[in-house]
Design a protein around this motif. Sequence first.
Motif, PDB file in Angstrom:
ATOM      1  N   ALA A   2       0.840  -1.205   0.000  1.00 23.71           N
ATOM      2  CA  ALA A   2       0.000   0.000   0.000  1.00 23.71           C
ATOM      3  C   ALA A   2       0.865   1.243   0.000  1.00 23.71           C
ATOM      4  O   ALA A   2       0.555   2.246  -0.638  1.00 23.71           O
ATOM      5  N   ALA A   3       1.973   1.152   0.717  1.00 25.44           N
ATOM      6  CA  ALA A   3       2.817   2.342   0.817  1.00 25.44           C
ATOM      7  C   ALA A   3       3.339   2.733  -0.562  1.00 25.44           C
ATOM      8  O   ALA A   3       3.413   3.894  -0.911  1.00 25.44           O
ATOM      9  N   GLN A   4       3.703   1.666  -1.337  1.00 29.70           N
ATOM     10  CA  GLN A   4       4.241   1.995  -2.664  1.00 29.70           C
ATOM     11  C   GLN A   4       3.145   2.543  -3.571  1.00 29.70           C
ATOM     12  O   GLN A   4       3.421   3.172  -4.563  1.00 29.70           O
ATOM     13  N   MET A   5       1.925   2.235  -3.223  1.00 28.16           N
ATOM     14  CA  MET A   5       0.841   2.650  -4.114  1.00 28.16           C
ATOM     15  C   MET A   5       0.346   4.057  -3.794  1.00 28.16           C
ATOM     16  O   MET A   5      -0.656   4.482  -4.324  1.00 28.16           O
ATOM     17  N   ALA A   6       1.042   4.772  -2.901  1.00 27.73           N
ATOM     18  CA  ALA A   6       0.593   6.143  -2.633  1.00 27.73           C
ATOM     19  C   ALA A   6       0.962   7.019  -3.831  1.00 27.73           C
ATOM     20  O   ALA A   6       1.969   6.816  -4.492  1.00 27.73           O
ATOM     21  N   VAL A   7       0.115   8.007  -4.090  1.00 21.87           N
ATOM     22  CA  VAL A   7       0.337   8.856  -5.262  1.00 21.87           C
ATOM     23  C   VAL A   7       1.210  10.040  -4.859  1.00 21.87           C
ATOM     24  O   VAL A   7       0.977  10.670  -3.827  1.00 21.87           O
ATOM     25  N   ASN A   8       2.201  10.332  -5.700  1.00 31.31           N
ATOM     26  CA  ASN A   8       3.053  11.503  -5.448  1.00 31.31           C
ATOM     27  C   ASN A   8       2.439  12.683  -6.186  1.00 31.31           C
ATOM     28  O   ASN A   8       2.427  12.713  -7.410  1.00 31.31           O
ATOM     29  N   SER A   9       1.930  13.663  -5.409  1.00 32.28           N
ATOM     30  CA  SER A   9       1.196  14.747  -6.078  1.00 32.28           C
ATOM     31  C   SER A   9       2.130  15.595  -6.929  1.00 32.28           C
ATOM     32  O   SER A   9       1.697  16.389  -7.749  1.00 32.28           O
ATOM     33  N   PRO A  57       7.300   3.994 -16.539  1.00 31.04           N
ATOM     34  CA  PRO A  57       6.860   2.906 -15.641  1.00 31.04           C
ATOM     35  C   PRO A  57       5.785   2.084 -16.355  1.00 31.04           C
ATOM     36  O   PRO A  57       4.905   2.652 -17.011  1.00 31.04           O
ATOM     37  N   PRO A  58       5.881   0.750 -16.255  1.00 33.43           N
ATOM     38  CA  PRO A  58       4.949  -0.092 -17.031  1.00 33.43           C
ATOM     39  C   PRO A  58       3.539  -0.067 -16.437  1.00 33.43           C
ATOM     40  O   PRO A  58       3.343   0.245 -15.262  1.00 33.43           O
ATOM     41  N   LYS A  59       2.566  -0.398 -17.292  1.00 33.02           N
ATOM     42  CA  LYS A  59       1.191  -0.525 -16.784  1.00 33.02           C
ATOM     43  C   LYS A  59       1.097  -1.818 -15.994  1.00 33.02           C
ATOM     44  O   LYS A  59       1.847  -2.754 -16.210  1.00 33.02           O
ATOM     45  N   SER A  60       0.106  -1.874 -15.106  1.00 33.95           N
ATOM     46  CA  SER A  60      -0.131  -3.153 -14.437  1.00 33.95           C
ATOM     47  C   SER A  60      -1.595  -3.214 -14.025  1.00 33.95           C
ATOM     48  O   SER A  60      -2.230  -2.177 -13.758  1.00 33.95           O
ATOM     49  N   ALA A  61      -2.107  -4.422 -13.989  1.00 31.52           N
ATOM     50  CA  ALA A  61      -3.533  -4.602 -13.676  1.00 31.52           C
ATOM     51  C   ALA A  61      -3.819  -4.097 -12.260  1.00 31.52           C
ATOM     52  O   ALA A  61      -4.855  -3.476 -12.000  1.00 31.52           O
ATOM     53  N   GLU A  62      -2.869  -4.364 -11.378  1.00 32.38           N
ATOM     54  CA  GLU A  62      -3.080  -3.971  -9.977  1.00 32.38           C
ATOM     55  C   GLU A  62      -3.282  -2.458  -9.881  1.00 32.38           C
ATOM     56  O   GLU A  62      -4.211  -1.966  -9.233  1.00 32.38           O
ATOM     57  N   GLN A  63      -2.389  -1.734 -10.583  1.00 34.24           N
ATOM     58  CA  GLN A  63      -2.502  -0.273 -10.557  1.00 34.24           C
ATOM     59  C   GLN A  63      -3.834   0.153 -11.153  1.00 34.24           C
ATOM     60  O   GLN A  63      -4.516   1.033 -10.631  1.00 34.24           O
ATOM     61  N   ARG A  68      -8.999   2.647 -10.518  1.00 32.42           N
ATOM     62  CA  ARG A  68     -10.439   2.595 -10.792  1.00 32.42           C
ATOM     63  C   ARG A  68     -11.227   2.803  -9.502  1.00 32.42           C
ATOM     64  O   ARG A  68     -12.282   3.433  -9.483  1.00 32.42           O
ATOM     65  N   LYS A  69     -10.683   2.291  -8.390  1.00 32.62           N
ATOM     66  CA  LYS A  69     -11.430   2.398  -7.125  1.00 32.62           C
ATOM     67  C   LYS A  69     -11.270   3.759  -6.452  1.00 32.62           C
ATOM     68  O   LYS A  69     -11.884   4.009  -5.418  1.00 32.62           O
TER      69      LYS A  69
END
Length: 1991
Positions: A2-9, A57-63, A68-69
């Motif tokens: 989750a930490a890596q998935m934080a968005v850098n504004s 950075p590559p696309k990924s389904a997880e991202q 989407r959520k």
Amino acid sequence: MAAQMAVNSGASLWGPLKELWETVDGAVLRRQPESVHLLDLQLKKHKPHFLSLFKNPPKSAEQREKVRKASTEGIAIQGQQGSRLLPEQLLTEAFILSDLFDIGELAALELLLAGEQQQPYFPGLTRGLVAVLLYWDGKLCMANSLRTLIQSRQGKTFTLDLSGELVALTTRFTDELMSQGLTKRILTLVSEISVTREFERLQKERGLGNEKHRKEVADLIKECRQALADSLFSWTCQSPLSKDDTLALIGHLETVTAQADGSLDSVNLALVMALLYCLDVSFIEQGTEDRDDLLQALPLLTERQYVSAVHSRLMDSQPWKLPGLQAVCRLAWALSLRVLSQLPQGSALVEFTEADEALADQALLGDVFLFMKEGMLGCESFSQEEFYIRRVHSLITDFLALMPMKVKQLRNRADEDARLVHMSLQMDSELPSSLRKDLDHLMILIGEFYSKDPFGLELGLEFWCPTESLQHTSLQGSYLGMALQRPPHKQVVLSKFVRQMGDLLPSTLYISYLRMLKGLANGPQCAHYCFSLLKTNGAAHSDNIQGVSGSPVSWEHFFHSLMLYHENLRRDLPNPDSAHYRHPPLRGITQREMEGLTSFLQLLTTIITWSENARLALCEHPQWTPVVVMLGLLQCSVPPVLKAELLHCLAAFGKSPEIAASLWQSLEYTQILQTVRAPGQRQAAGIEVELNEIESSCEEYPLTRSFCHLISTLVEGSLPVNLGAGLRVPGFQPYLNFLRDSVFLPFPTRAYRRPAEKWEVADSVLEVFHKLLRDYEPQPSDFVQEIVELQGEQVPAHKPPGHSIMFHLLNDSPMLALCLSLLEEGVRQLDTYAPFPGKKHLESAVLHCLCLLDLALQKEAVFMDLLRESQASLLVSPLEQLLQGVSPQTRRADHIVNIARYLYHSSSNPEAAFQSAKILRRIANYPNIQIRLVGDFTHDQAVSHKLMAGFVECLDNEDAEEGTEKDDIDSQKKVARIRHETQIHILNLLITSLELKAPNLALYLLGYEVKKPVSSTNLQDPGVLGCPRSCLHAILSRLQRGTEKRSGPALTQQAPHLAELCYQVIYQLCACPDTSGPTMRYLRTSQDFLFSHLQHLPFILPSNQIAALSQMSWLMKTAAIELRVTSLNRQRSHTQRLVSLLLDDQPHAQHAADGESGMEDETRSVSGFLHFDTVSKVRRKLLSVLDAIDFSQDMPELLQLDFFERTQIEQVISNCEHVNEQGHTVCNVKLLHRVLVAEVNALQGMAAIGQRPLLMEEVNSILQQVVERNRVRRSLSAKRHALQSWRSLVETLLTACPADLIPADERQLIIRDLLLDLHDKVLSEDAAGELMPIVAGAVFTLTAHLSQSVLSEQQQGVGLEASSGFASIANSALHLILRKLLDFILSTGGGYQRLRAHLYGSLLYYLQIAQKPEEPDTLQTGKAMWERLTAPEDGFSKLQRENLAIIESYGKALMEVVCRDACDGHEISRMLAMAVLDRILSIDRQNQWLLYICNSGYLRSLVESLRQDDVALQSLLTPQPPLLKPLYIFESKMALLTRVAKTGQGAVELLRCGLVAQLMECQVFDMVPDSDAHRVMRDPSGFIPSPMDRYRQILLPTLRLFQVILTSTSINHQQGAAQVLQWLIVHADTIQSLLRCQELSMGALQELSLLTGIISKTALPGALEMGGEVNSAALMEFQGHINRFQRLCLSLLGRLAGSERDRLLKQAEISAPGDSAERREEMEVAMQQVCANIMEYCQALLLQSSAQAQFSICLFSPSGSEPAGRDGARTDLSSTVPSMAYSRVPSLGLVLYLLKNSAADFFRFHQSHRQSLGKLQSLDQLPPEELKELCQGLVSGPGGVEKISSVQRSLLAKRRLVQLINNRAKLLALCSYVIETCLFVLWRHLEYYLLHCIPTDPKDSLLPGSTLYRSRLADDSFGGLQASGGRGLSLSRVSQQDLDLLKSDMAAGFGEALQRKLLEVEGLYSQVRSRYTFIQALVRRIRGLLRQPKS
């Protein structure tokens, strides 16, 4: 996860990369200190990005799922708590962006969020479009960083001079990248990325916005590719590529294609140059010191495989897509092999080096030189890169030097071809197909290549060998030094090539050879060599007259041919009058000859442009006479193109002023432009016909353009005034008319075959107009119509051309209209952002138009003033009004808007933006235009946004740099300076506009409301609530940059002047009442602006001290406003922060804000803050700001002149002075220069000519001196301004901020520090006098606050007993302050009197500290005298004693200064000096000062000045006084004299000086104003007192002075009393009228209390005897006056003791209910005082008349009844005696009544006194209501009590109680005195009446007793109640009945109760006083008298 998935504004694809680029840029290019460490960290962090260059950075389904959520579950954002829900729309856009760029979904989302954040910077774009820009900008930052890192490496070609540490770091890093395959990655990217492909993708997804966005995206993509290619190029410049990389590069180049025009694009050019550098070995010959190291690293020498691989690849017969490119690479390789073969290491590579010839042949077959010219030189970016030019130069020269045989072959081949051509021409057959033009191409390549020299390298010099020029005298020794050393071999070979090629030149090569020479002659030295070559070529054959067989390439040949052409063509001149005038068929010049002539003329133009010697030598040549021949040819019928070349050539000749003057005359003579019509000539001739008939029909205008160019060159030198004299009206006018009416006005409507030419024509003609107007200064003579005589007629003369242009621009003329429509056209074209033909010239034409408008605005004021004065009949309108006219194209008034729109293009057109800003700034000075402008600017929404964006973009521009004109050699520097100037103009425009009323431009540009009230604006950060980014945001962001670092705001260092103006704008916004509210709110909440800037004070800029001071001034002024506002609004925390920032001397950990990035913490702890642990105190911010203001000012020394007269020069200088925008008076140096040079030029005679250089040198020194003076003035005024701001900040801190923010002890220490520092600075030797007044003002305020602070501290009862002395501030500090203050007073010397006024004020405040506060009079028994004497000294007297000791130590000097100021000078200084004297005299126990004043004559002078004041004082009593000054001065004098009189010595001295005599002569005392008459004239504000009040202000001090004198001179009492009595008698009428006063107001009572006091001491019978010899008549008169005084006093007693008293008190309450309590108290005191005085008078009279009762006089009639009853009805004084009998004489009943009343009052007062004392002792327990009530009297204004703090309230209550107590104590004293005197008077009278008086019987009037009584009552000398004439007798009858009645009344009145009361009074009060038991004795006696039985 989750930490890596934080968005850098900040968007990981943009923000961090931007930061990386800033770090790299800072470290490598800007060389910031401490940057290596930061760079290292950044490189470690971004290494993966560099390794996978441009990989997304590559696309990924997880991202995808997570994004989407985000609309339902939210998403975490770095640095923010919790998760944030994002709108659906945003997510959709994120997916589109992700697909578009093929990047990860999160990265796409980040880009969009960043886009949203950055949107305000891109007005008009959506967040998606901004995201596209950011994506590419991130890539560009990456590429730029890479390029810059590679450029920083050490290597063989260039160096950036960086530190070794940095170079080691970057080299290590880049080597690593290279080893990981950087080259191949770059090559892949360059071929993959293409603008068209990207645009197609973006177009499909609607990723492209308006034209500007398209251009920006395209530019970013192009720059990315370019930066990547440049990285590779920079690498190969410094160090070679590996084998594989080299091969990969060759492989890439094989596939390269050319652009449409056959040239390479800049990216491929960079790659080609990279390869050429790879194969470059020419550096080996240079023999630099590190040559061996470089050889070791060269794979050509060390790696055999490398050579073989490259060789086989280039030998490969497979053709490339561009054969020419292949040929270039082969040639380069061939030359490298040739160099290798000559090296010892080359023997190993012999199998390859053999092939060099073959390779060269292949290259030549591939048309190598043609490709180099078209493919490489044709690329725009070729000439912008110095190392491209150097490499190609080495390629060409190496070919010529290393392969001489090849060159010979080429020449032979060319000769062969020439023969073939010649033969085929002879036989008229086809040209042979096998012709090769290699030599031709080579020559043209050389010509092209060297004719451009953007870097001023003059590489062509290598082709000229200086040996041959030695024998030529023409050289004049300028290059002799070069011939002494042997030129290198290469140079010899090259110069031989140039010479040999010219020998026996075949005609086919003739033109190419001339072109080559033209290229090689480019440059000052080259031109000279070329000139010599052409001269020597002809010299050998000069004996041959025809010169035919001479070398065809020589001056001789050229000019001879020209003359022949001229001869031939002149015969063909047609008759201009023949109707069908057309060119006859040309038989003179063939096309080929034409080209030859053109080439020759171009060569000639080049040589004479560069070499002045050549210009003069050719022009003055007697045989060739080139100018004449050319002008002759111009008259012949030759094609316009040739004529154009001839005119260009003439223009080059015209560069020398000597030639220009004669050229004008020749031009006029040959009538190229027909200026004189022959009589009867129907049709014009000359250039006008060519333009209208030939050029227009051909649709090409070379001739017109070159004519404009010629005129433009000629007007630069001089404008001949008498041009064409004799044949026409002399002057330039016909040329101007032609240019305006035939060239400029019709240019838009003509047809053009080449569209660009339209703008070229406009540009060239506007250039002439610009020069003419620029050099024009309006003169009075221009407006007088002068007449010239022409062929016997009088005709009007022409005006100067500038005047004519001005006139056209100041009218609604076609010329102005065309200029304005050109501006509109220009901005329309620029708005398309598309390239179009002639763009450069259009921009230049637009620039000239803007300059014309600017110059017209600049000169119009002088022009119109002169026009008005001359009263000529010209009509002109101001340009700023014409600009408001309606444009015919758009039907709207949008001229000024069009001008402003150029600011939007400042990035591409900085100069146009600069001129536009200048024009707007000039227009902004007119308030009436501003309001209309705001309307025009905001009229159309889209335009309005654009304009705002333009202004903001200009202000935001980071590339701007402050510089001087001298820096302009470098074009980049020049542009940076222009950008900076533009910003300055915009800020000045804002500053000017803000001073005008709303709505104005500044408010619109700064984002305030212009349609609603300004104060309703709500400023927001850009983008919030749709708020656009305004100039205010731009200014703030520029200022804020760097505030978080320790170095402070970057702008203050980089662009000091700009920063100063930014601060000024912000100050103006805060200071203007309308904008203040919104601005301060915004600065406080959104920006925390002030705190972040103030913490970096003081700004220290050694290079620009003036700007630094101004920056601080504006900032401090703003801070002062902020402190005031936050204090008023009770925003305590804000105020507290600022106050502690400015005043604390404890260290702050200020820069906690840096702490985000860990690494900063490390560096900081190491470097900066170590010393904080050891040092407990730091310098207060306010003091360090003061330190930054240098009080010393170096003054320029006086002029040392040899020729000019100094006084006259000074006069001239002062005439040239004017006040500039900043309000400084400066001298206009340009104007002064003009005046002085004109003066020098006016000198006649040989001597003057000889002296001229010396004179000019002196002029120069005068100008330098004046520049220095201007600087000193600016510096002083900046210091004054800074000090003023500092002072206002200090004063605001101390006065406006809540007192409790700075505790009293701290406050005193702060003031102490400030005072001591200020004094130290101002007392230093070299402090500038101009700064003293401000310092004095500050010292005054500070001392006042110090005194207040100490006093309030004492009132609160703190620190009084403290051991340190007096208060929190130690006595030693106080003494130090006093000493400095006195030093300051003395240091001001004789001048600066007004300044001393401040210092006297300070001194008074200071001395007030030691004054004992008022203490309550508790009426307790006093201490015994002994106790008082032995009591320890209290703080006050100790401080006072020490103060006095310090003052005494200054001796006479100080006394002298103060006394002198007190006696004359400025009024305020005099008053204050007197006050100081007063104060010092009051503490001076030894009377040192008093003695000085008396002995030095100052006292006498003061006394004698009273006579002079009389007249002024009389004028004050008129209803409308002129000034109140004399009144205040008089009051001050009286106060001082009163102080002097308080010592016996002083009083005697005053009498000796004749004080009373002076006052006797003053007539002002007799001018009592009529009190009712002026009721009407009252000053409504109540400030100016009414005439009566003014009169009292004069009278009362005088009376007080008398009273003091009478008291002080009690020993020699009589002398004083006699003088004062004389004064009373001189002004007797006035005094009697005052004593009779009808209406007893407060003022009247005060007068009476003083008057009666004086009368009681003087108007005594004995006083007259003292008067010396007075004759008896005068004595009689005096006696009469005295008797009248007595009578009036007694009648007054009747009024005050009796009936009127209560009425008066009531009346006082009614008339002024507000301050009734105090008024009532004052009135009570005054009345009691009058009564006491009169009773004292009675007592004195009684005592003086006789010691025994029986001989005493009687003052009261023997009637015991009391005066008027309480009810107001009068009871008769006596029922038996007729009422009139005693009407003049008050009765004893009155005395008894007074006695009773006083006793009653006494108890009332006593009780009130006790209550108040009780309250004072229990002040803390008092209920708040009572406190409020107590304060009410002391606080003015309604609700005043509510506002003050509780501490303040209790202080006020305490003060009020002390006042009450002391007032009561005074009343009690008076009451008891009245009681005592009443008793005494009663006793004396009763004793007389009841014991000694013999009553008369009414029947028998002649009893002796009656005479006795009469004589008592009406004795002449002691007349108590003087009766006149016979009435005295009737009065004197006292019957027995009266006496009985008296006795019974008295017995009734003086009853038991009264007696008890009186004894009680004595018990309560008199014990404390010294007259104990007095009352008791008298009561006993009176009782005894009344009880005595009837006799």
